[in-house]
Write an enzyme that holds these catalytic residues in place. Structure first.
Site, PDB file in Angstrom:
ATOM      1  N   GLU A 147      -2.178 -43.597  22.581  1.00  0.00           N
ATOM      2  CA  GLU A 147      -2.374 -43.009  23.912  1.00  0.00           C
ATOM      3  C   GLU A 147      -1.245 -43.457  24.825  1.00  0.00           C
ATOM      4  OE1 GLU A 147      -6.229 -43.562  25.723  1.00  0.00           O
ATOM      5  OE2 GLU A 147      -5.404 -43.488  27.747  1.00  0.00           O
ATOM      6  N   GLU A 152      -1.901 -42.764  35.797  1.00  0.00           N
ATOM      7  CA  GLU A 152      -3.295 -42.840  36.216  1.00  0.00           C
ATOM      8  C   GLU A 152      -3.301 -43.374  37.643  1.00  0.00           C
ATOM      9  OE1 GLU A 152      -6.593 -43.885  33.186  1.00  0.00           O
ATOM     10  OE2 GLU A 152      -4.974 -45.312  32.817  1.00  0.00           O
TER      11      GLU A 152
END
Length: 281
Positions: A147, A152
């Site tokens: 990932e 974010e």
């Protein structure tokens, strides 16, 4: 004559690093047509998916408008069609849907191995918002698939942060090894109080040696691929030597999003473009 040859050789050696830095656009979505996102490129997640998040994902919350992809989080209240009194999944245990949003992915339709990913976007920063730009690999369960969180945004102990992360697998199922950089949001707003009103460019440069994550050309995190080797569950493979697909989503609350500001709806996460480049050499 010999001096000319030597000069040309020196010139070639000097130019070689410059050539290596040239990038060719190989794929993009510019979102220039109003209406639904391109179904040949994008899939949609559906329902309550991960991290105990508050939103129900549905395709209706993603649309193209005025040259932008808009992911809109809304307050909507209706029964949860997947509710089960003794459901095994946490999402089945919720009687109602209180919020909706969208998560778009290119899984099964577009993935890439190495290159430069650029996403120009304006993110919501209200309480509870958790927008992201990220990639995942196919063929293995998480986290052994790998990932990369190009972006974010959420609050940590109540303090807003922007994160740039890379994760891979170890010897415990569903437990990741993380290389995370958490930059306080104030780092950006101190330089520009109107930061949240503007579009910004998140970038990943990924090659055989490293993953480098940038925001407006500022390096946030650099991870050497010599360190990103899975444990036994991932067969000791390196997930970042395999293709990854793209995800764009706006989550709410859950494990990391924090307290949701109900006065901030609808929340809009606006993406101007998604582009993938590869080196010409």
């Amino acid at each position: 004559m010999k001096r000319s040859i030597v000069f040309l050789l020196l010139l070639a050696s000097w130019l070689t690093p410059l050539v290596a830095q040239e990038w060719k656009l190989v794929w993009s979505d510019e979102f220039n047509r109003d209406g639904r996102p391109d179904s040949l490129v994008w899939n949609y997640e559906h329902g309550f998916v991960r991290n105990h998040e508050a939103q129900w994902y549905q395709a209706e919350n993603a649309f193209q408008q005025d040259g932008l992809l808009v992911i809109e989080a809304r307050r909507e209240q209706r029964p949860n069609p997947t509710y089960r009194e003794h459901g095994r999944h946490w999402g089945q245990q919720r009687k109602a849907i209180d919020y909706t949003s969208a998560c778009l992915t290119t899984q099964g339709k577009y993935s890439f191995l190495y290159g430069r990913l650029e996403v120009c976007a304006r993110i919501p920063t209200a309480g509870g918002s958790w927008p992201a730009i990220w990639t995942l690999g196919d063929g293995m369960e998480w986290p052994s698939c790998g990932e990369i969180d190009v972006m974010e945004y959420y609050r940590i102990n109540g303090v807003p942060h922007i994160l740039a992360n890379v994760a891979w697998g170890n010897d415990q199922r569903y437990r990741a090894v993380w290389n995370s950089k958490r930059i306080p949001y104030a780092h950006f707003t101190q330089r520009d109080p109107d930061w949240a009103l503007r579009f910004h460019v998140w970038r990943m440069d990924w090659d055989e040696t490293a993953i480098r994550l940038y925001l407006d050309d500022e390096l946030l995190n650099e991870v050497s691929l010599s360190a990103t080797v899975n444990g036994s569950i991932g067969r000791y493979l390196n997930p970042f030597n395999r293709p990854q697909f793209i995800l764009l989503n706006l989550a709410l609350g859950g494990d990391n999003g924090g307290t949701i500001d109900d006065t901030a709806f609808p929340m809009r996460y606006e993406i101007d473009y998604v582009r993938v480049y590869q080196q010409t050499n």
